[in-house]
Each structure stands twice: as structure tokens, then as C-alpha cells.
Design a protein around this motif. Structure first.
Motif, mmCIF file in Angstrom:
data_model
loop_
_atom_site.group_PDB
_atom_site.id
_atom_site.type_symbol
_atom_site.label_atom_id
_atom_site.label_comp_id
_atom_site.label_asym_id
_atom_site.label_seq_id
_atom_site.Cartn_x
_atom_site.Cartn_y
_atom_site.Cartn_z
ATOM 1 N N TYR A 1 0.843 -1.359 0.029
ATOM 2 C CA TYR A 1 -0.014 -0.083 -0.085
ATOM 3 C C TYR A 1 0.791 1.095 0.071
ATOM 4 O O TYR A 1 0.325 2.372 0.435
ATOM 5 N N PRO B 1 2.020 4.498 -1.520
ATOM 6 C CA PRO B 1 1.705 5.035 -2.720
ATOM 7 C C PRO B 1 2.400 4.870 -3.984
ATOM 8 O O PRO B 1 1.653 5.119 -5.072
ATOM 9 N N ARG C 1 3.394 2.418 -5.170
ATOM 10 C CA ARG C 1 2.951 1.309 -5.762
ATOM 11 C C ARG C 1 1.873 1.459 -6.874
ATOM 12 O O ARG C 1 1.567 0.800 -7.799
ATOM 13 N N ASP C 2 1.188 2.660 -6.769
ATOM 14 C CA ASP C 2 0.310 2.850 -7.829
ATOM 15 C C ASP C 2 0.753 3.034 -8.921
ATOM 16 O O ASP C 2 -0.034 2.907 -10.029
ATOM 17 N N ASP D 1 1.266 -0.530 -10.917
ATOM 18 C CA ASP D 1 0.090 -1.208 -10.639
ATOM 19 C C ASP D 1 0.441 -2.659 -11.405
ATOM 20 O O ASP D 1 0.849 -2.866 -12.527
ATOM 21 N N SER E 1 4.652 11.161 -5.201
ATOM 22 C CA SER E 1 3.941 10.715 -4.090
ATOM 23 C C SER E 1 4.583 11.065 -2.640
ATOM 24 O O SER E 1 3.935 10.914 -1.461
ATOM 25 N N GLY F 1 -4.679 4.729 2.864
ATOM 26 C CA GLY F 1 -4.383 4.235 1.593
ATOM 27 C C GLY F 1 -4.947 2.894 1.435
ATOM 28 O O GLY F 1 -5.525 2.647 0.480
ATOM 29 N N ARG G 1 -7.995 1.863 -1.556
ATOM 30 C CA ARG G 1 -8.014 1.059 -2.485
ATOM 31 C C ARG G 1 -8.899 -0.170 -2.422
ATOM 32 O O ARG G 1 -9.376 -0.407 -3.322
ATOM 33 N N ARG H 1 -10.843 6.962 -4.465
ATOM 34 C CA ARG H 1 -9.704 7.767 -4.475
ATOM 35 C C ARG H 1 -10.026 9.295 -4.508
ATOM 36 O O ARG H 1 -10.241 9.930 -5.397
#
Lengths: 347, 731
Positions: free
Chosen positions: A157, A159, A161-162, A165, B50, B247, B251, B256
Motif C-alpha cells: 500500500y 503510494p 506502488r500506484d 500497478d 507521491s 491508503g 484502495r 480515491r
């Protein structure tokens, strides 16, 4: 009377010579020439007969007469030889003329094979880094989630990693999202100093379009040692950019973020399409982002049992499609994987 | 992050052109995706990585601009600048009665302080719901947020300005007059503002009214307590949540929101009071509400600003450039740090920079602001290492080169395939748990289907001559949750003419089985691997499903296919594609296909034990020998050879391979080569028979062979062919 006779004989010999030469010149084929040769030089030929008349000549005339006949023989032989050569040359000439082919006809042969442009590009880039003392290795395409992410400072989790994907197989197995995972395997099995690169298939859950493919090729590299500096990263990648894109290539490094590097950077090169003036490919910026890079985060080194106080490391990763697309002016990533031979043979 | 320059100028003076500003921002890690003109205004759409949630607000961007231009940042009315932990004590001493006045309206309890380290609430009375003023709407729109009403717009405005997300409850609709923050109970549901009923999981944080959830913490409010036209009293919430929980929840629910994006990246625990006071000021300014009493602040364990030790010498060493310590101090202070000078700097980082936790983070900040472009480009010093290529990759190169010389074009196809039935249907494939499309929901377990697709794709585009190969991995599934076995494989597919040009007769130009075999021989020759045996598939026992890395025999024409055995195993399967498959793929010509277990060939070539692997190894040091050993020169022949021709008429049931094997076995060591040069069937050869003519090359290493020597060998061979293969010898 004797003198007269002798003079007559000599005149006769000269005449034979002239006749023989004329006959040679008139022989229009090798067969005709052979007839002429036999007529004059054969065993029953004119010259052989002339030698036989020597016996009936007065003894004091014989040497002079003999000399004349010998000279005649040599002259005729030479005439025959000369004519034979000229006839042979003419024959050859004719044959060569007959053998004429239309040299403008297109060539004919097996269709030639070709490396895939991406395989070739990866090998070419690998060669550049081999020259800088890097070893080229490979790793698995199916990785443990732990090696693909956690070992690179991306816990579940996270961020970041977004942006990556990923495809999962169940059981915690993931299709690697970057070949940076190979760096981890190398660091686990080597002691510094080390320099390695790896390349191959990577996967991200991106829908297919002109610039995204769920499978793509990535090339990653890193270097660990005492006193490895951010400036070395710049120098090594500048060398790569110039070796690959040309000696006049300009580079620009801008801050970025990857959880496994600190500082992190993105390297751009001056647009190879417009030369930096701004075009559609570089979105009017004059720059093309080529790769992400940075100094390995101390935690990444620690997780491989490398003391980050003593050793520092830089690393980079790049998609292979993009440089290939820029170099060959390919406008759609899907072409690489469709197998259309018109494309594969062109690039 | 969409940044309006008109808005930004409220906080910092900007006297450079917008594109220059964009360039400068890119240099510190905030590149603009685009710069657009919106009416009088200009909006920069900045990419924010991020790790920088502090830049998801106008004040954060203003801080970076101030740093770049060396200008002070002006904080807006009501915004207390980053109240530090110490200031809370003073606030707590403020009139107890004022606080009680708010607490009379609503009571706040936090059951899970790990999930919610801080929760603040302010009650607003005399609420006027209506459109917010034009200037506010314009700024919201420039930022990409839709204007809704006075109260909601103020919460959004404050979030965009300060980075602190806020939520407004209709206070009167919280019947219990109580807010309780806790984890959700299993199976609990909440209808969120978007109208969807959310089923909650025990890890998720919720704000409840003591019994049921009224808001999904840090992500989206609940429908029941939404502010509407008739709202008279509002409760404004500004909290600080545990980032990973937000987070994960966002998900899990696929929700979001702007708030979630900020909380999951890490907000500032000390921002809520500043945001509350700013919101109160704005509501008062636009006459949309009046604050009642004091702010309620549940903050049991204040987060202290971290202090990091920074060695300037280390920073310069890591970066490879000297930055003066005084310059370092200037940069760090401009970033909001408190710096105590010394040989090592003691740096207290602001709580809005949760990304700064270690020395290396500060080194990055120094480099970022100092300018990456000012760092020189150097080449590494010290111990060097030899540049090498892993043996398996060097072997790949040889294989590619060999096949390309044979006229093959390399292809790459997607390893992602369908798990469901396919035209060419292999054994079960390793499934992808979260595929994007059904076409890509498994991993290939053979390269053959992909190669056939290439033939079909080209045929459909009227390219009927296709001669291709692919070298890649196949994935053999290993049970539920097991890691698939990755295996190096190779496929060759041929269709149509391999010779181009005019007047070449079809039969001499079309690829056929023998053409394919020639390529396989070239490949095995390059790998210096002899073929032990050629076994026609027609003789093979039924496939052992799933056991072999080679495709099932049914892909091939049963009478025109074989396995090549190398190193004691079937490592190559090749032949004509089964005509049914060719027809189903609409191929215009017969196709010829080989599948090669490259992993096995490499293992044999490298002299490894059966079952070993060569792929994916990080080679040991010192480097292992290459997989493909260097060839050894055996000298040029010193004595002349004797050539003899031999034609054997054999029944059709006797394979040429058998005839050749008998010749080789019986001819003895002087046989240098036995080359088949003619295959003939027809008169005067009896039906059911054919004549195979071989040219035998004989040579002795130490003398010139006599005619008698040759005759003796030929006699031996003839007798063997007669007795063992039933051959008639033609002279």
C-alpha cells in the motif's frame, strides 16, 4: 647460270612466304587456319618439299638456301600462331558477347533474417555498459512481492506502488514490474565493489495504447562501491546517452521520486527529433525523459547486508521501447509485439 | 496539482514569466504537465511525486517558489503558521468555558489513537447555505474543484490552500451529539456522499455517532449527515489519520478522493488547528457562519518535529560536489527547518515534511535546491570490475545469430495469453489473479501459439511468406499459489517461400520439413550438440499431459513430425503443423513448426546434470565457462580422400535415418562423411521401395587409402545393409 638459278630459288622462297602469310590472314576459322598450317608446315607441306629440294642444289648454295628456307618456316609458323591467337581472341569475344545477360535484373536468393529491434537495442546498450565494467545478468520474470517491492523500500500500500500497478499470480507471486528486482538478487550474492545491468520483460497493469503495453522491456543497472557519488551517476549515464544517441547529445537531470533511491532523478535528453527546438514528440519542451535514476536508498543496501556508511551506490532503470522508438521514429509501441514482418524487417 | 498563478500571488511575489517559473519548478522536482491560460489567469498543472504531499496545496507551492526566488511567503488571514507542539499547551489554558460551550454541542472521543492521532472539531452556528462568492468559485474551478455551496466550498478552499482536508457535518443530524472515532465493525455499512452503500471492513477507520458510522475517516463523508440547504449548524472536522490505513481503505473501496490522496501520502499532524482557524475566518468573511466557542482538539500524543543529524562533508561526498555549509543552512532554513550549526548540523524538520526522516533525505533536499545540473558529471574512481556477459545471455546471442543467418526474423509476442480455450490449446496455464482483460489472464506455457499467431496475422495482411522465431520464457504452472517454473524456450515457424526472386520454381522456394530440419541442424551444430536419435511422432507414446515442456503431439501432422533427442532427452519437437490447425488459422501454405527446449539444450551443452537450470542464475565468481564451448581445430587432412557412391533400395518402412546409422556403424573410423544425395522412387524400383543414394567420403589420417581399402569398407557396408535393412544394392 648458277647465280641466276640461285636468285630464282630465293625469289621463289620469298613468294611462298608472302603466299603463306596471305593464306593465314585469309583463314576465317580455326579449321581453315589448320588447313593452311598443314599445307605449308605439314610433313608433305610446301616447306617440307622445299627442304627436300636442298639436296639437288649445288653444294655452295646449300647453306644460304637452307637459311632462307628455315627463315621461311619460322615466318610461316609465326604467321600461323599470330592468326591462331587472333582467331581465338575473336572466338572468346564472340562467346563472351553471346553470354551477355541483363545485369539490371533484380537479385535472387534466400530472404534474410533479422534480430528483433528490441533485442538488438538491449544488446547494444549492454555492450556500452560492458565497456564500463558492468556485468550483464538476468533474473526471473515471476518475483516474490517481497523482492519486487519491499526490498526496494515499497511496503504494501505504498503510494508509489500506484505507478506500478502489477499483475499477481496468487501465492504472493508477482510479474516483476521492473528489472530493478534483479539488482536485489545480485546484491544478495556479491560483495562490493560491483556493477551490473539486467534487462528483459516487465509487466504493468496498463491498458494497451500507442504508448503503453502490459508487457514491455526494461533495462536496469547499478553500481556499489566505496565513494560512489551522484556525480558518477551523471557521468556514467551521460556516457551512455552519447554512445547511444550520438556524441552531441545533451542531458538534463531533474529531481524525481523513487522509494528505493535518494536522491532520485529523472534524466532527459535533448529532443532527438527536433534538436531541442520543441515538437510534438517532446511536447514542445525540447526534452525527452529517458530514464529514472538515483543513489540507492541506504535501507536498500542494508537489506542486502551492505553497510551504507561505507558503501554508496547508484542505480537507474529505463524502458527499452522508448529509446528504440526515438531512434527509429516508431510511433506505436504495439508494433513491437504484433509480429508484422513489414515492421520487423524495416527496423 | 493545478496551480492558479493569480491565487499563488496572494502568498508570494512572482516577477518572472510563467514559462520561466515552470522551468524553475521543474528543476526542483515539480514539472508542469501543461501551462494553460484560463481567462486572465494562468494555471500550471504540476506533477507532484507521491513523497511530497506538502506540495498538494497552494501554500506548499508558494513555499517552493519562495525558496527559488528567495522571497518570503505571506500566510493568509487566520492561518497560524505551523503551530508547534509547544503551543498547544497555551491553547489548552484558554478559557475553559469557551471550550465547554462547543463541547455542550458535541462530544468527541477517539477510541483508536493509533488510527487517529489527532481530531479537531469546531462548531459553526448561524450557517447560511448558498453560493460562495465569485472569487472563491473561480479559484476552486481553476484548481479543478466544483463549487457547491458556502460551507463545502470553504472546506475545499482550505484544503487546496493549506493541504489539510476538512469535512463539514450537519451538526443537527448527528442526533447523539457525539462523535466516536473507531475501526469499523465487520459487515457495517455506510452510505457515502456519492450515494453508494459501502460495506466496511474491520481495519477501516470510521467516525460514528456512537452507534453507527457517519463518515469514512479521511476519505469521504456520509450521506445522512451531509450539509444541505436547510443546515443551520455545522461541525467542521479537521483530523490527522494513520496514512497506511487510509491508503489501504481507499484502495479496498476503490474510492480515491482528494482527501485520501493527501492523508495516505502523509499529512501534517499540526495543520488541523491552522486549517480550522482559517476556515472560521473565511466563513465569517463571507458571512456564512459564526464559530461557537473553542476548537475541540483530541491530541493525546503530540507529534514532535524530528531532528536529523547532517554531516556536510558526507553530503558533499555523496553528491560529488562541494556545497558550502552556509549554503546548506540557508537551503534547509528556507525549507522550514530549524538548523543548529556546528561541524554536524542538527536539523529539526517541519512536521509537514513527513518524507524527511534521515540524513540522506536532507542530502536530496540540498541537491534538489542547489540544482542537479550544478553537480558535475564524473566517472567512477577506485576499484574497477570486469565487464562480462552472463553465459546464458552469450548463448542466447549465438542462437539468435544462427537463426538469423538461417533467414529467420525474430519476433517478440506477449507472454500474457488467454487461459480459456484457444485455437492452439496447450496444457493448463498459470493464471493471473487480477487480469486486465480475458485475453491476457494467463502466462504462456509454449511459444508455439504465439508463433502461429504471427503467421496468421501476417497471412491476414497478405504477407504469405513468414519465417520467424521467438526466444523467450515459458511458464509451467505448479499448483495453486505455487511459483510457476520459468523455462527458456525457442519456437520456429515457417510458411511460404524462403527464397525470393523471379523464375524460382515453387517447389524450390517453399519452406518444407527438410528446410526446417536444416535450421535445427545448424542450431545444434552451433551448440556442438549431436542428435542422439530422431523419433517420428507417429511412433511416440501418447503425450504425458503437463510433464513435458514441449507442446502436445496433436499440434503436428502425425506423419510429418519427430522429436530430436539430445543428451538423452527429447529436446526438440518439429514437423509440419497439423493441417487442421493450419486451416483453422487460415494459413495460405503448409506451415512448419519447431519447439525447442532451450533450457535443456543449454544444460546439456554446459555439461550440467539433468534437471539443472542455467537461466536466472547470478553467475558465481570467478565467471563460469561459457555454455557454448570454443570449437577445437582438428587440423586439415594430410592425405587425399576416396569417394564412393552407394545406392540402397529399401522398403519404404525403413527410415533413411536407419540406413545412415547402419552405414556409420559399419564403415569404421575412416568414414569421414556419408552424404545422402539422391532419393528416388519409381521404375525400375519396385513399388513400396525407394532408392537412397549416399556418397561416402573415406580418409585415413596416416596414409593414402588404396582402392582395396575402400572396396573392403564398401563390402562391409553392403552386407550390413542387405542383412539388417533388407536392402538391394544398386550399382
Amino acid at each position: 647460270m648458277k647465280e641466276q638459278l640461285s636468285a630464282q630459288d630465293l625469289q621463289r622462297i620469298a613468294e611462298i612466304g608472302r603466299e603463306a602469310e596471305r593464306a593465314c590472314d585469309e583463314a576465317s576459322s580455326e579449321a581453315a587456319l589448320e588447313e593452311v598450317r598443314i599445307r605449308y608446315l605439314g610433313r608433305q607441306g610446301v616447306i617440307a618439299q622445299a627442304f627436300r629440294t636442298l639436296a639437288s642444289a649445288p653444294p655452295e648454295d646449300r647453306p644460304r638456301l637452307g637459311q632462307s628456307i628455315n627463315a621461311l618456316k619460322a615466318a610461316v609458323e609465326e604467321a600461323v600462331q599470330r592468326r591462331a591467337e587472333s582467331l581465338a581472341a575473336a572466338t572468346r569475344q564472340t562467346r563472351l558477347a553471346d553470354e551477355r545477360i541483363d545485369v539490371t535484373l533484380p537479385g535472387r536468393g534466400p530472404l534474410s533474417g533479422r534480430w528483433h529491434v528490441l533485442s538488438r537495442t538491449m544488446e547494444e546498450i549492454a555492450e556500452i555498459f560492458i565497456g564500463l565494467g558492468f556485468e550483464v545478468v538476468e533474473g526471473p520474470e515471476v518475483e516474490a512481492d517481497h523482492d519486487n517491492f519491499e526490498r526496494l523500500n515499497m511496503p504494501p500500500y505504498h503510494p508509489a506502488r500506484d505507478a506500478q500497478d502489477s499483475f499477481y499470480l496468487g501465492g504472493g507471486w508477482v510479474l516483476r514490474t521492473h528489472t530493478t528486482a534483479v539488482d536485489v538478487h545480485v546484491m544478495d550474492q556479491r560483495r562490493p565493489p560491483m556493477r551490473a545491468i539486467s534487462y528483459g520483460h516487465c509487466y504493468r497493469r496498463d491498458p494497451v495504447d500507442a504508448s503503453h503495453s502490459p508487457m514491455f522491456q526494461q533495462l536496469d543497472g547499478f553500481m556499489v562501491g566505496e565513494g560512489v557519488r551522484f556525480s558518477d551517476l551523471k557521468g556514467v549515464l551521460l556516457h551512455f546517452a552519447r554512445a547511444f544517441f550520438g556524441p552531441d547529445t545533451r542531458t538534463r537531470f531533474a529531481p524525481s521520486y523513487f522509494p528505493f533511491t535518494e536522491p532520485s532523478a529523472e534524466m532527459a535528453i535533448g529532443c532527438v527529433i527536433c534538436g531541442g527546438r520543441g515538437c510534438a514528440v517532446c511536447k514542445r519542451s525540447g526534452w525527452l525523459e529517458i530514464l529514472g535514476c538515483g543513489m540507492f536508498h541506504p535501507r536498500v543496501l542494508e537489506m542486502s547486508g551492505i553497510d551504507p556508511e561505507r558503501y554508496t551506490a547508484f542505480a537507474w532503470g529505463m524502458g527499452v521501447e522508448r529509446p528504440a522508438m526515438l531512434r527509429h521514429r516508431i510511433d506505436d509501441i504495439r508494433l513491437f509485439y504484433e509480429g508484422d514482418l513489414r515492421f520487423l524487417r524495416q527496423v | 496539482m493545478r496551480v492558479s498563478l493569480e491565487w499563488l500571488r496572494e502568498y508570494v511575489d512572482i516577477d518572472i514569466a510563467p514559462d520561466v517559473l515552470a522551468e524553475r519548478l521543474a528543476g526542483v522536482g515539480l514539472p508542469a504537465e501543461e501551462v494553460v491560460r484560463v481567462g486572465e489567469d494562468i494555471v500550471l498543472d504540476l506533477e507532484v511525486t507521491s513523497n511530497r504531499p506538502d506540495c498538494l496545496c497552494m501554500l506548499g507551492i508558494a513555499r517552493e517558489v519562495g525558496l527559488l526566488l528567495d522571497r518570503p511567503v505571506r500566510f493568509p488571514d487566520g492561518y497560524a503558521e505551523h503551530p508547534r507542539a509547544g503551543r498547544r499547551a497555551g491553547r489548552a489554558r484558554r478559557t475553559a468555558s469557551a471550550r465547554r460551550e462547543a463541547e455542550d454541542r458535541v462530544r468527541v472521543e477517539v477510541e483508536d489513537p493509533a488510527g487517529c492521532p489527532r481530531f479537531t472539531a469546531v462548531v459553526i452556528d448561524d450557517v447560511r447555505i448558498g453560493p460562495s462568492p465569485a472569487w472563491m468559485q473561480r479559484r476552486l474551478e481553476a484548481a479543478g474543484v466544483r463549487a457547491i455551496n458556502t460551507v463545502v466550498d470553504v472546506t475545499n478552499y482550505v484544503m487546496l490552500e493549506t493541504g489539510q482536508p476538512m469535512h463539514a457535518f450537519d451538526c443537527d443530524r448527528i442526533g447523539t451529539r457525539r462523535l466516536l472515532v473507531r475501526r469499523a465493525h465487520p459487515g457495517e455499512t455506510l452510505e457515502t456522499l456519492d450515494g453508494l452503500a459501502r460495506v466496511l471492513e474491520p481495519e477501516m477507520l470510521v467516525i460514528t455517532d456512537g452507534t453507527k458510522p457517519v463518515s469514512l475517516a479521511g476519505i469521504m463523508g456520509g450521506r445522512d449527515t451531509e450539509v444541505g440547504e436547510r443546515t443551520a449548524t455545522v461541525l467542521l472536522e479537521a483530523a490527522y489519520w494513520h496514512a497506511p490505513t487510509i491508503g489501504r481503505t481507499a484502495r479496498r473501496l476503490g474510492l480515491r478522493t482528494e482527501a485520501a490522496a493527501r492523508f495516505e501520502r502523509g499529512a501534517d499532524p499540526n495543520a488541523p488547528p491552522a486549517a480550522q482557524s482559517r476556515a472560521a475566518r473565511l466563513l465569517a468573511e463571507i458571512s456564512a457562519g459564526r464559530t461557537v466557542g473553542e476548537m475541540i482538539d483530541v491530541y493525546p500524543a503530540p507529534v514532535r518535529a524530528a531532528t536529523i543529524r547532517l554531516r556536510p562533508a558526507r553530503a558533499s561526498a555523496v553528491l560529488g560536489t562541494e556545497i558550502a555549509p552556509a549554503e546548506m543552512v540557508r537551503i534547509l532554513r528556507a525549507l522550514g527547518c530549524r538548523v543548529t550549526s556546528g561541524r554536524t548540523l542538527s536539523v529539526q524538520v517541519p512536521t509537514f515534511r513527513a518524507d524527511l526522516v534521515a540524513e540522506v533525505d536532507l542530502i536530496e533536499e540540498l541537491a534538489r535546491v542547489y540544482g542537479y545540473d550544478r553537480v558535475p558529471a564524473t566517472l567512477p574512481r577506485g576499484d574497477t570490475t570486469p565487464g562480462t556477459m552472463a553465459p546464458v545471455l552469450a548463448a542466447d546471442r549465438t542462437v539468435r545469430d544462427t537463426l538469423v543467418r538461417c533467414g529467420l526474423v525474430e519476433t517478440l509476442t506477449l507472454t500474457l495469453v488467454r487461459s480459456g480455450p484457444q485455437l492452439v490449446d496447450g496444457d493448463p496455464r498459470a493464471a493471473i489473479a487480477n487480469p486486465l482483460t480475458h485475453d491476457h489472464d494467463a502466462l504462456r506455457r509454449s511459444l508455439v501459439p504465439g508463433a502461429l499467431e504471427v503467421l496468421a496475422t501476417n497471412a491476414a495482411r497478405r504477407l504469405e511468406d513468414a519465417h520467424v522465431f521467438e526466444l523467450g520464457r515459458i511458464f509451467l504452472p505448479r499448483g495453486e499459489g505455487g511459483r510457476p517454473v520459468e523455462r527458456r524456450s525457442l519456437a520456429i515457424a515457417l510458411m511460404g517461400r524462403w527464397r525470393g526472386g523471379w523464375n524460382v520454381p515453387e517447389d524450390q522456394a517453399l519452406a518444407d520439413l527438410h528446410h526446417l530440419r536444416w535450421m535445427l541442424d545448424a542450431l545444434l551444430g552451433e551448440l556442438a550438440l549431436p542428435v542422439d536419435d530422431v523419433r517420428p511422432l507417429s511412433d511416440a507414446p501418447a503425450d504425458l499431459a503437463g510433464a513435458s515442456p514441449l507442446g502436445p503431439a496433436r499440434w503436428w501432422h502425425p506423419g510429418r513430425s519427430a522429436d530430436l533427442h539430445v543428451g538423452g532427452r527429447a529436446a526438440v519437437r518439429y514437423g509440419e503443423l497439423h493441417p487442421d490447425l493450419a486451416a483453422a488459422s487460415k494459413l495460405p501454405h503448409r506451415a512448419y513448426v519447431a519447439e525447442i527446449d532451450l533450457e535443456a539444450l543449454y544444460v546439456v551443452a554446459a555439461g550440467r546434470p539433468a534437471g539443472a537450470r542455467v537461466s536466472d542464475e547470478i553467475p558465481p565468481l570467478p565467471a563460469p565457462p561459457p555454455i557454448i564451448a570454443a570449437r577445437v581445430f582438428t587440423g586439415l587432412p594430410r592425405y587425399p580422400e576416396v569417394e564412393r557412391d552407394l545406392a540402397a533400395v529399401v522398403p519404404d518402412t525403413v527410415a533413411a535415418g536407419r540406413v545412415e546409422a547402419i552405414i556409420r556403424e559399419t564403415a569404421g573410423p575412416w568414414l569421414e562423411a556419408a552424404e545422402l544425395f539422391d532419393v528416388y522412387a519409381g521404375p525400375p524400383i519396385p513399388t513400396g521401395h525407394r532408392s537412397l543414394a549416399y556418397r561416402l567420403r573415406l580418409r585415413a589420417p596416416d596414409r593414402t587409402l588404396a582402392a582395396d581399402d575402400a572396396e573392403e569398407i564398401l563390402t562391409r557396408v553392403r552386407i550390413a545393409l542387405r542383412t539388417r535393412a533388407g536392402a538391394e544394392l544398386r550399382e
